[in-house]
Design a protein around this motif. Structure first.
Motif, PDB file in Angstrom:
ATOM      1  N   MET A  20     -30.899  50.626  71.377  1.00 33.78           N
ATOM      2  CA  MET A  20     -31.568  50.128  72.587  1.00 33.78           C
ATOM      3  C   MET A  20     -33.085  50.136  72.428  1.00 33.78           C
ATOM      4  O   MET A  20     -33.786  49.265  72.979  1.00 33.78           O
ATOM      5  CB  MET A  20     -31.156  50.956  73.805  1.00 33.78           C
ATOM      6  N   VAL A  56     -27.721  42.943  75.478  1.00 31.29           N
ATOM      7  CA  VAL A  56     -29.094  43.381  75.692  1.00 31.29           C
ATOM      8  C   VAL A  56     -30.059  42.612  74.807  1.00 31.29           C
ATOM      9  O   VAL A  56     -31.078  42.083  75.268  1.00 31.29           O
ATOM     10  CB  VAL A  56     -29.232  44.900  75.421  1.00 31.29           C
ATOM     11  N   GLU A  57     -29.721  42.525  73.527  1.00 33.55           N
ATOM     12  CA  GLU A  57     -30.645  41.962  72.549  1.00 33.55           C
ATOM     13  C   GLU A  57     -30.823  40.454  72.681  1.00 33.55           C
ATOM     14  O   GLU A  57     -31.937  39.939  72.579  1.00 33.55           O
ATOM     15  CB  GLU A  57     -30.158  42.301  71.144  1.00 33.55           C
ATOM     16  N   THR A  73     -34.641  46.432  73.116  1.00 37.37           N
ATOM     17  CA  THR A  73     -35.535  46.208  74.255  1.00 37.37           C
ATOM     18  C   THR A  73     -36.994  46.077  73.824  1.00 37.37           C
ATOM     19  O   THR A  73     -37.892  46.054  74.663  1.00 37.37           O
ATOM     20  CB  THR A  73     -35.417  47.364  75.271  1.00 37.37           C
ATOM     21  N   SER A  74     -37.235  45.982  72.529  1.00 39.13           N
ATOM     22  CA  SER A  74     -38.592  45.831  72.015  1.00 39.13           C
ATOM     23  C   SER A  74     -38.731  44.458  71.354  1.00 39.13           C
ATOM     24  O   SER A  74     -37.828  43.625  71.425  1.00 39.13           O
ATOM     25  CB  SER A  74     -38.888  46.924  70.987  1.00 39.13           C
ATOM     26  N   SER A 131     -29.821  44.546  80.805  1.00 42.84           N
ATOM     27  CA  SER A 131     -30.343  45.913  80.701  1.00 42.84           C
ATOM     28  C   SER A 131     -29.407  46.749  79.842  1.00 42.84           C
ATOM     29  O   SER A 131     -28.223  46.409  79.680  1.00 42.84           O
ATOM     30  CB  SER A 131     -30.450  46.537  82.087  1.00 42.84           C
TER      31      SER A 131
END
Length: 440
Positions: free
Chosen positions: A253, A416-417, A257-258, A422
């Motif tokens: 994660m 997410v990616e 999330t980056s 979220s």
């Protein structure tokens, strides 16, 4: 390491394309078709014909082992039956095991299926470890194929000790250390330290590049180095409580999330192009992946790639050879399986196709192909991977490990990616799929 590419990050199934694409690796199967083929190997002159059922290229024929064995044993003729895909191979084997007929004299078992074989099919296999020198194999490898009452149904072939492959030219442009020893020390002990280095990379990342290929590859590598994943030592399903799963998810994660991920799905065509175009600087790489990288990155990557020890010892891949009880030549089949998996023969397969042995006594004499070593900046490949192999933790495995890992990597992490969900939403999506798989 043998399997077909099942596009599942949490399993060894993804490594298949490397072998057939490069000729450097053994035991991986292509997913180009779902048929079978007779790989030959015998000349029909032996009094006893032994059949060896495999999926993909195990390297025995390519390394000349069948011919060598038949020369040593003139009464034996060997025929190899190859099924290219494990999703076709293993169900077929299960059907024949349950029927008590139709099996080959030796059947290969991929690590993703070994727990199912041990827990549900042990009675259909000979205790092949009964008279074998069990000290030849890594303890954790042998344990994977051993029942609770001590019967060993398969002898280990290869394994997939993990390292980190990185583009030292991109690291230099990003102002990061390029020395493999310094990097290994910097992230030693925790994959989160590897992720933290990615944050530094992105501050001065060369234009058009990312730090890592995908968040799911980080998940797979991190999880492979934990002592617990989806099952506990008593066989209970604990994926939702496992520290190994939680830590690996958190690492993934942090990436997802980056901005440090290229957001590629491993073994998809876009991932291949990522190697060719140099769009990511690092990838968690088992020994068998070196040939794949060389193939996909091509000549332009030679001398730019390097290899450093991974943050924690981790394994991705491996197979076994077992002898079904239905074999009409059990004694002869056991003898052949022991010979094929002996350290001397594992070393010969490594020399031909780079499959990393599960027998530590072979490590001292292993020599990677000169072209492979040069491609990866003359890194001490044997030392890096053998050091990892000796310290890989023993993980309790379960029959649903593969679908659980797939749900987390291919559903949860990708939500997410790639879709901007979220982490909580990604976890919920994976959880729903896992509960369906487990019938909960």
């Amino acid at each position: 390491m043998r399997t077909s590419i099942r596009r599942s990050r949490g399993t060894v199934a993804m490594m298949a394309a490397a072998a057939l694409a490069t000729g450097l690796l053994a035991g991986c199967a292509s997913d180009s078709d779902d048929g079978s083929s007779d790989a030959g190997g015998g000349d029909g002159k032996g009094n006893i014909t032994l059949t060896v059922g495999t999926f993909g290229v195990f390297g025995y024929k390519q390394a000349g082992l069948y011919d060598e064995y038949m020369k040593l044993h003139p009464d034996i003729n060997i025929k190899e039956n190859v099924t290219t895909r494990t999703d076709v191979y293993w169900p077929k084997v299960l059907t024949r095991l349950q029927a008590g007929s139709g099996t080959d004299d030796i059947q290969a078992i991929e690590v993703g299926n070994i727990t199912e074989a041990v827990q549900t099919q042990a009675a259909q296999f000979v205790d092949i470890g009964k008279d074998a020198d069990k000290s030849q194999w890594l303890d954790w490898k042998l344990a994977q194929a051993t029942t609770k009452d001590g019967r060993t149904i398969g002898l280990g072939t290869d394994i997939g000790p993990m390292a980190v492959c990185y583009r030292k030219d991109l690291f230099a442009k990003a102002g990061l250390p390029t020395d493999r020893a310094k990097l290994a020390e910097q992230w030693k002990g925790d994959w989160s330290k590897y992720v933290d280095l990615g944050k530094q990379y992105m501050k001065k990342a060369p234009k058009g590049t990312k730090y890592v290929d995908s968040a799911a590859s980080v998940y797979n590598a991190s999880l492979g180095g934990s002592t617990e994943r989806n099952y506990d030592k008593d066989g209970n399903v604990v994926w939702d409580k496992s520290k190994g799963v939680k830590d690996a998810w958190d690492d993934a994660m942090s990436v997802a999330t980056s901005d440090m991920s290229a957001k590629l799905k491993q073994f998809d065509p876009t991932w291949d192009k990522g190697f060719a175009n140099g769009t990511f600087a690092t990838v968690a790489c088992p020994a068998w992946m070196l040939g794949y990288i060389g193939e996909k990155a091509g000549d332009s990557g030679k001398g730019k790639w390097d290899v450093a020890a991974a943050p924690t010892a981790s394994n991705w891949g491996g197979s076994f050879l077992g002898v079904p009880s239905a074999s009409k030549h059990q004694k002869e089949a056991v003898a052949l399986a022991k010979w094929l998996t002996a350290p001397e023969q594992q070393a010969k397969v490594f020399a031909k196709q780079a499959s990393f042995p599960s027998t530590p006594s072979a490590y001292a004499g292993l020599k990677p192909q000169a072209d492979t070593t040069a491609y990866f900046s003359n890194a001490p490949l044997t030392q890096i991977f053998s050091d990892a192999a000796k310290t890989i933790p023993a993980q309790p495995l379960g029959p649903k490990d593969k679908p659980i890992d797939t749900a987390i990597s291919d559903i949860g992490i990708l939500q997410v990616e790639q879709k901007g969900k979220s982490p909580a939403q990604g976890w919920d999506a994976a959880s729903k799929e896992i509960k369906d798989v487990l019938g909960q």
